[in-house]
Design a protein around this motif. Structure first.
Motif, PDB file in Angstrom:
ATOM      1  N   SER A 129       0.819  -1.211   0.000  1.00  0.00           N
ATOM      2  CA  SER A 129       0.000   0.000   0.000  1.00  0.00           C
ATOM      3  C   SER A 129       0.845   1.249   0.000  1.00  0.00           C
ATOM      4  O   SER A 129       0.588   2.194  -0.747  1.00  0.00           O
ATOM      5  CB  SER A 129      -0.885   0.034   1.245  1.00  0.00           C
ATOM      6  OG  SER A 129      -2.057  -0.650   1.008  1.00  0.00           O
ATOM      7  N   LEU A 130       1.846   1.240   0.865  1.00  0.00           N
ATOM      8  CA  LEU A 130       2.678   2.428   0.974  1.00  0.00           C
ATOM      9  C   LEU A 130       3.452   2.655  -0.318  1.00  0.00           C
ATOM     10  O   LEU A 130       3.574   3.788  -0.791  1.00  0.00           O
ATOM     11  CB  LEU A 130       3.637   2.292   2.156  1.00  0.00           C
ATOM     12  CG  LEU A 130       4.455   3.530   2.443  1.00  0.00           C
ATOM     13  CD1 LEU A 130       3.564   4.710   2.774  1.00  0.00           C
ATOM     14  CD2 LEU A 130       5.439   3.302   3.577  1.00  0.00           C
ATOM     15  N   GLU A 131       3.967   1.581  -0.906  1.00  0.00           N
ATOM     16  CA  GLU A 131       4.705   1.743  -2.154  1.00  0.00           C
ATOM     17  C   GLU A 131       3.785   2.247  -3.262  1.00  0.00           C
ATOM     18  O   GLU A 131       4.199   3.010  -4.132  1.00  0.00           O
ATOM     19  CB  GLU A 131       5.384   0.428  -2.548  1.00  0.00           C
ATOM     20  CG  GLU A 131       6.503   0.063  -1.583  1.00  0.00           C
ATOM     21  CD  GLU A 131       7.450  -0.984  -2.125  1.00  0.00           C
ATOM     22  OE1 GLU A 131       8.606  -0.992  -1.702  1.00  0.00           O
ATOM     23  OE2 GLU A 131       7.037  -1.809  -2.967  1.00  0.00           O
ATOM     24  N   LYS A 132       2.550   1.812  -3.207  1.00  0.00           N
ATOM     25  CA  LYS A 132       1.591   2.285  -4.198  1.00  0.00           C
ATOM     26  C   LYS A 132       1.356   3.789  -4.021  1.00  0.00           C
ATOM     27  O   LYS A 132       1.377   4.541  -4.994  1.00  0.00           O
ATOM     28  CB  LYS A 132       0.291   1.514  -4.022  1.00  0.00           C
ATOM     29  CG  LYS A 132      -0.766   1.808  -5.043  1.00  0.00           C
ATOM     30  CD  LYS A 132      -1.989   0.941  -4.745  1.00  0.00           C
ATOM     31  CE  LYS A 132      -3.208   1.431  -5.480  1.00  0.00           C
ATOM     32  NZ  LYS A 132      -4.433   0.791  -4.971  1.00  0.00           N
ATOM     33  N   VAL A 133       1.148   4.196  -2.802  1.00  0.00           N
ATOM     34  CA  VAL A 133       0.961   5.624  -2.541  1.00  0.00           C
ATOM     35  C   VAL A 133       2.178   6.401  -3.019  1.00  0.00           C
ATOM     36  O   VAL A 133       2.049   7.437  -3.679  1.00  0.00           O
ATOM     37  CB  VAL A 133       0.724   5.894  -1.044  1.00  0.00           C
ATOM     38  CG1 VAL A 133       0.738   7.388  -0.766  1.00  0.00           C
ATOM     39  CG2 VAL A 133      -0.599   5.306  -0.605  1.00  0.00           C
TER      40      VAL A 133
ATOM     41  N   PHE B 101       4.291   5.636  -5.304  1.00  0.00           N
ATOM     42  CA  PHE B 101       4.334   5.677  -6.771  1.00  0.00           C
ATOM     43  C   PHE B 101       3.393   6.723  -7.346  1.00  0.00           C
ATOM     44  O   PHE B 101       3.789   7.558  -8.147  1.00  0.00           O
ATOM     45  CB  PHE B 101       4.000   4.302  -7.341  1.00  0.00           C
ATOM     46  CG  PHE B 101       3.895   4.271  -8.835  1.00  0.00           C
ATOM     47  CD1 PHE B 101       5.030   4.243  -9.618  1.00  0.00           C
ATOM     48  CD2 PHE B 101       2.646   4.287  -9.453  1.00  0.00           C
ATOM     49  CE1 PHE B 101       4.927   4.221 -11.001  1.00  0.00           C
ATOM     50  CE2 PHE B 101       2.542   4.276 -10.834  1.00  0.00           C
ATOM     51  CZ  PHE B 101       3.689   4.239 -11.615  1.00  0.00           C
TER      52      PHE B 101
END
Lengths: 213, 213
Positions: A197-201, A203
């Motif tokens: 989730s954090l990596e998606k945010v 990105f």
DNA sequence: AGTAAATGGTAAATGGTCAATACAATAGTC
DNA sequence: GACTATTGTATTGACCATTTACCATTTACT
């Protein structure tokens, strides 16, 4: 209630509708319009009406939806009559967060047990929830008829925990571990990984930023 | 890297691919096949190949994908060169869970600050992360150039925190509060509510159970 | 060589979700 | 009776995600 098929997203929104409605129930208002619900959740009124159509609830043309009735109606759809019992496996920060967060919120869904392998936590009570050794998972689940489990153990331990849970007859698992699990098709599994989730945010934040620069 | 448009799910999977690949990198293997990645994550090989096609990475027909190269390639897509800094707002159980969970995992994404309003937590260091009073959010975010924030405060406080963050120039927000937030379109917002998740699991677990009974 | 097997690359079909739109029906108001 | 606000419902189009299917290439084996 007989509803053919509710889309996943609709189920999620129903849960949110109910929570939102519970908040405004205390006020003197007895009815609510679709556009009011929509505004609170940042979606469109049509979406709301469509969801409510799916569960077969009709509002009053002039007054909107009866808040109390609607809450009950949603309950009839997503709750079971007797309620479901929930266990938290892994009483670390995340497990504790879940328990305190959950405390006193839902009546039909109750956390009745926690499991851990840290001897200092065993047989203590955290926020009203007793903690047992993980070796007793099967025993307690059967004894208390627990149907839902939340896995918040370190990821290496997740697969064996999951297997134990399934064998003990669990019906649904919410996996907060980055390790993807393999369970019988009879068990509903939902996985969520905070790092993803954090990596998606990160990105999309980056992308957004480039776009608007 | 110039990629027109990556679907959300693809971004999530890329993050998972990378994490999985990092795990098997230590082994003597240098290459990996699409069906191996797929198996580890319980998806189909075509899905994997399609995702990799989208980011423009080609594998070797006989050997599969070069693990190290692929990890780097994914990094080029989802990381920024200098890295991004992250703050956790709300140092309760959930905030702590995030910090410990995250510790030493990602190099390009680092949690550099936490915020809380509990005086006992202020100016302490939790797991390497210093905690400041929420009143200093704006100051610290600008000073340290923090671009991502994770909100784990009690839900009543979420809206004002979000507003502060946006004004301070944050680029992405991960909201773990059940309160839906309203932020400028320049800020990427991702919301996740644990209770909704659990209710969803409960619903489909029930359905599954009825279906297979 | 020739061929089969394994694998990556790509296109097409399918299904789910959502937004936008439209409109009929109803109930209250002017 | 006309007007207005709202619900209930259908339709369309778009987008996204996933699956299915097919093609191309390489390798190994006969």
């Amino acid at each position: 209630m007989f509803v053919k098929h509710l889309p996943h997203k609709t189920v999620e929104r129903l849960s949110q509708y109910r929570r939102t409605l519970l908040l405004i129930l205390s006020k003197e208002k007895t009815h609510v319009f679709s556009h009011e619900i929509a505004q609170m959740l940042h979606i469109t009124p049509v979406q709301v009406r469509r969801d409510l159509m799916l569960i077969g609830y009709s509002g009053n043309l002039r007054k909107g939806y009866d808040i109390k009735e609607l809450i009950e109606m949603i309950g009839k759809i997503i709750d079971t009559e007797k309620g479901q019992k929930v266990a938290v496996v892994g009483l670390g920060n995340l497990g504790k967060a879940f328990i305190s967060y959950f405390k006193g919120k839902r009546s039909k869904l109750t956390i009745v047990a926690a499991f851990d392998n840290n001897p200092y936590k065993i047989d203590k009570v955290y926020d009203g929830v007793p903690c047992f050794h993980v070796d007793r998972i099967s025993e307690i689940i059967k004894r208390d008829n627990i149907s839902i489990a939340i896995i918040t153990v370190p990821s290496e331990q997740a697969p064996v925990i999951a297997e134990t849970l399934v064998l003990a007859g669990i019906k649904g698992i919410l996996n907060y571990t980055p390790k993807p699990l393999n369970v019988s098709p009879y068990v509903y599994l939902e996985e969520y990984d905070m790092i993803t989730s954090l990596e998606k945010v990160a990105f999309f934040a980056k992308k957004n930023d480039e776009r608007f620069k």
